[in-house]
Motif scaffolding. Structure first.
Motif: not given
Length: 145
Positions: A68-91
């Motif tokens: 349902f969600a894929t067809n009816n919503y736009v999805l964004y995950n504002a993630d805050f991982p802590r492990k270095k291997k999962n780190s996000l780009s600074q941007e």
């Protein structure tokens, strides 16, 4: 040969059903405006927050929600991982921090904020392990009325 064609068709079918999480909030916002869809903004700690991990597994990854969600919503995950291997780009980290300041100033995890295409808050909710994917979709759809 027939097995190869079957395998390709199967993989394409699964790919078509896959949930599309936008890779940036800017892309999510552009898509929401282009397709006239609300945004489901999820604040999570994907590698440290137990309720976030359970919410993803039980609700966000469920067939009902994905379909349902894929067809009816736009999805964004504002993630805050802590492990270095999962780190996000600074941007991306800066973008997520900006979203948190605006929509999640108390730092609740997980938190789902449903926004309209103009970034106005339609509703917020957390994780309730007693709710099914269908109940979450009913809740999100109720925010749109």
């Amino acid at each position: 040969m027939k097995k190869g064609i079957f395998l390709i068709c199967l993989l394409l079918g699964l790919a078509a059903k896959a949930q599309v999480w936008e890779d940036s909030y800017t892309n999510a916002l552009n898509k929401a405006n282009t397709e006239d869809k609300p945004i489901v903004l999820v604040f999570s700690g994907s590698d440290w927050c137990g309720p976030c991990i359970r919410f993803k597994k039980k609700i966000l990854d469920s067939e009902e929600f994905v379909g349902f969600a894929t067809n009816n919503y736009v999805l964004y995950n504002a993630d805050f991982p802590r492990k270095k291997k999962n780190s996000l780009s600074q941007e991306k980290l800066n973008d997520n921090k900006g979203l948190a300041e605006k929509y999640n100033p108390k730092g609740y995890f997980p938190l789902v904020v449903v926004l309209d295409k103009n970034e106005s808050i339609l509703g917020k909710t957390g994780f309730d392990k007693r709710k099914s994917p269908e109940k979450y979709l009913d809740l999100f759809n109720g925010y749109l009325k």
